[in-house]
Motif scaffolding. Structure first.
Motif, PDB file in Angstrom:
ATOM      1  N   ALA A  62      13.282 -63.723 -25.120  1.00  0.00           N
ATOM      2  CA  ALA A  62      12.446 -64.812 -25.660  1.00  0.00           C
ATOM      3  C   ALA A  62      11.088 -64.295 -26.353  1.00  0.00           C
ATOM      4  O   ALA A  62      10.995 -63.179 -26.193  1.00  0.00           O
ATOM      5  N   PRO A  63      10.591 -65.085 -27.172  1.00  0.00           N
ATOM      6  CA  PRO A  63       9.205 -64.550 -27.984  1.00  0.00           C
ATOM      7  C   PRO A  63       8.060 -63.702 -26.881  1.00  0.00           C
ATOM      8  O   PRO A  63       7.771 -64.498 -25.975  1.00  0.00           O
ATOM      9  N   GLY A  64       8.219 -62.515 -26.795  1.00  0.00           N
ATOM     10  CA  GLY A  64       7.212 -61.761 -26.298  1.00  0.00           C
ATOM     11  C   GLY A  64       7.459 -61.641 -24.820  1.00  0.00           C
ATOM     12  O   GLY A  64       6.758 -60.885 -24.010  1.00  0.00           O
ATOM     13  N   VAL A  65       8.752 -61.736 -24.288  1.00  0.00           N
ATOM     14  CA  VAL A  65       9.260 -61.569 -22.875  1.00  0.00           C
ATOM     15  C   VAL A  65      10.596 -61.394 -22.753  1.00  0.00           C
ATOM     16  O   VAL A  65      11.242 -62.179 -23.744  1.00  0.00           O
ATOM     17  N   THR A  66      11.166 -60.948 -22.001  1.00  0.00           N
ATOM     18  CA  THR A  66      12.463 -60.882 -21.581  1.00  0.00           C
ATOM     19  C   THR A  66      12.849 -61.191 -20.112  1.00  0.00           C
ATOM     20  O   THR A  66      11.969 -60.618 -19.249  1.00  0.00           O
ATOM     21  N   HIS A  67      13.309 -62.452 -19.777  1.00  0.00           N
ATOM     22  CA  HIS A  67      13.621 -62.957 -18.412  1.00  0.00           C
ATOM     23  C   HIS A  67      15.021 -62.252 -17.752  1.00  0.00           C
ATOM     24  O   HIS A  67      15.883 -62.092 -18.555  1.00  0.00           O
ATOM     25  N   LEU A  68      14.731 -61.582 -16.756  1.00  0.00           N
ATOM     26  CA  LEU A  68      15.836 -60.877 -16.003  1.00  0.00           C
ATOM     27  C   LEU A  68      16.070 -61.398 -14.611  1.00  0.00           C
ATOM     28  O   LEU A  68      15.295 -61.460 -13.987  1.00  0.00           O
ATOM     29  N   HIS A  69      17.315 -61.743 -14.678  1.00  0.00           N
ATOM     30  CA  HIS A  69      17.658 -62.606 -13.378  1.00  0.00           C
ATOM     31  C   HIS A  69      18.770 -61.480 -12.648  1.00  0.00           C
ATOM     32  O   HIS A  69      19.954 -61.142 -13.143  1.00  0.00           O
ATOM     33  N   TYR A  70      18.386 -60.776 -11.314  1.00  0.00           N
ATOM     34  CA  TYR A  70      19.238 -60.091 -10.667  1.00  0.00           C
ATOM     35  C   TYR A  70      19.626 -60.810  -9.264  1.00  0.00           C
ATOM     36  O   TYR A  70      18.959 -61.553  -8.866  1.00  0.00           O
ATOM     37  N   GLU A  71      20.807 -60.312  -8.815  1.00  0.00           N
ATOM     38  CA  GLU A  71      21.364 -60.664  -7.581  1.00  0.00           C
ATOM     39  C   GLU A  71      21.204 -59.348  -6.606  1.00  0.00           C
ATOM     40  O   GLU A  71      21.601 -58.168  -7.022  1.00  0.00           O
ATOM     41  N   ILE A  72      20.888 -59.724  -5.690  1.00  0.00           N
ATOM     42  CA  ILE A  72      20.833 -58.438  -4.506  1.00  0.00           C
ATOM     43  C   ILE A  72      22.038 -58.016  -4.065  1.00  0.00           C
ATOM     44  O   ILE A  72      22.888 -58.941  -3.654  1.00  0.00           O
ATOM     45  N   GLN A  73      22.426 -56.930  -4.161  1.00  0.00           N
ATOM     46  CA  GLN A  73      23.702 -56.432  -3.917  1.00  0.00           C
ATOM     47  C   GLN A  73      23.724 -56.111  -2.312  1.00  0.00           C
ATOM     48  O   GLN A  73      22.799 -54.944  -1.792  1.00  0.00           O
ATOM     49  N   ARG A  74      24.578 -56.418  -1.488  1.00  0.00           N
ATOM     50  CA  ARG A  74      24.494 -55.969  -0.029  1.00  0.00           C
ATOM     51  C   ARG A  74      25.492 -55.379   0.333  1.00  0.00           C
ATOM     52  O   ARG A  74      26.546 -55.112  -0.133  1.00  0.00           O
TER      53      ARG A  74
END
Length: 96
Positions: free
Chosen positions: A84-96
Protein backbone atom coordinates in the motif's frame (compact mmCIF):
# COMPACT_ATOMS: atom_id res chain seq x y z
CA UNK A 1 -8.96 -9.56 37.28
CA UNK A 2 -10.40 -6.21 38.30
CA UNK A 3 -12.89 -4.13 36.35
CA UNK A 4 -11.45 -0.77 35.29
CA UNK A 5 -14.52 0.41 33.37
CA UNK A 6 -17.43 -1.01 31.40
CA UNK A 7 -15.00 -1.61 28.50
CA UNK A 8 -11.75 -2.49 30.31
CA UNK A 9 -10.53 -5.13 32.72
CA UNK A 10 -7.11 -5.14 34.37
CA UNK A 11 -5.42 -8.55 34.53
CA UNK A 12 -2.21 -8.69 36.56
CA UNK A 13 -1.83 -12.45 36.96
CA UNK A 14 0.05 -13.15 33.73
CA UNK A 15 -0.32 -13.32 29.98
CA UNK A 16 -2.19 -16.63 30.06
CA UNK A 17 -4.93 -15.20 32.29
CA UNK A 18 -5.08 -11.97 30.29
CA UNK A 19 -5.56 -13.79 26.99
CA UNK A 20 -8.10 -16.19 28.53
CA UNK A 21 -10.12 -13.19 29.77
CA UNK A 22 -9.85 -11.50 26.36
CA UNK A 23 -11.00 -14.67 24.59
CA UNK A 24 -13.98 -14.98 26.93
CA UNK A 25 -14.95 -11.38 26.28
CA UNK A 26 -14.41 -11.68 22.51
CA UNK A 27 -16.57 -14.76 22.14
CA UNK A 28 -16.19 -15.95 18.53
CA UNK A 29 -14.18 -12.86 17.46
CA UNK A 30 -10.39 -12.63 17.18
CA UNK A 31 -8.23 -11.31 20.00
CA UNK A 32 -5.50 -8.85 18.96
CA UNK A 33 -2.37 -8.05 20.95
CA UNK A 34 -0.32 -4.90 20.55
CA UNK A 35 3.15 -4.07 21.80
CA UNK A 36 6.38 -5.99 21.54
CA UNK A 37 6.56 -6.99 25.21
CA UNK A 38 3.01 -8.36 25.30
CA UNK A 39 3.39 -10.19 21.98
CA UNK A 40 6.75 -11.66 23.06
CA UNK A 41 5.25 -13.03 26.29
CA UNK A 42 2.32 -14.51 24.36
CA UNK A 43 4.73 -16.10 21.85
CA UNK A 44 6.74 -17.62 24.72
CA UNK A 45 3.51 -19.09 26.12
CA UNK A 46 2.49 -20.53 22.73
CA UNK A 47 -0.66 -18.40 22.61
CA UNK A 48 -0.16 -16.68 19.24
CA UNK A 49 -1.58 -18.13 16.02
CA UNK A 50 -0.83 -15.28 13.62
CA UNK A 51 1.35 -12.17 13.39
CA UNK A 52 0.48 -9.12 11.31
CA UNK A 53 3.29 -6.62 10.75
CA UNK A 54 3.10 -3.28 9.01
CA UNK A 55 6.44 -2.51 7.38
CA UNK A 56 7.27 1.12 6.60
CA UNK A 57 10.21 1.64 4.20
CA UNK A 58 12.37 3.73 6.53
CA UNK A 59 15.74 2.62 7.93
CA UNK A 60 16.24 4.14 11.38
CA UNK A 61 19.85 3.06 11.86
CA UNK A 62 19.47 2.63 15.59
CA UNK A 63 16.45 1.86 17.65
CA UNK A 64 14.77 -0.67 19.84
CA UNK A 65 13.76 -4.11 18.60
CA UNK A 66 10.01 -4.71 18.57
CA UNK A 67 10.24 -8.27 19.90
CA UNK A 68 12.10 -9.10 23.07
CA UNK A 69 14.36 -12.16 23.49
CA UNK A 70 12.65 -15.47 22.74
CA UNK A 71 13.86 -18.85 24.03
CA UNK A 72 13.85 -20.28 20.50
CA UNK A 73 13.17 -19.33 16.91
CA UNK A 74 9.57 -18.80 15.89
CA UNK A 75 8.97 -20.02 12.36
CA UNK A 76 6.47 -18.07 10.29
CA UNK A 77 4.61 -18.85 7.06
CA UNK A 78 3.67 -15.88 4.91
CA UNK A 79 -0.09 -15.87 4.36
CA UNK A 80 -0.42 -12.53 2.59
CA UNK A 81 1.63 -9.48 1.65
CA UNK A 82 -0.32 -6.37 0.72
CA UNK A 83 1.59 -3.37 -0.63
CA UNK A 84 0.00 0.00 0.00
CA UNK A 85 1.22 3.59 -0.28
CA UNK A 86 3.98 4.00 2.32
CA UNK A 87 3.52 0.59 3.97
CA UNK A 88 3.48 -3.14 3.28
CA UNK A 89 1.11 -5.25 5.39
CA UNK A 90 2.57 -8.70 6.15
CA UNK A 91 0.34 -11.46 7.53
CA UNK A 92 2.10 -14.54 8.92
CA UNK A 93 0.90 -17.81 10.44
CA UNK A 94 2.91 -19.29 13.32
CA UNK A 95 4.35 -22.68 12.31
CA UNK A 96 4.17 -25.28 15.06
Amino acid sequence: MSKVSDRQNLVTTGIEDAIAAARETAGDKDVALMGGGVVTEALKAGLVDEVVLHQVPVLLGEGRPFFRALPEQVRLRLVEAVPAPGVTHLHYEIQR
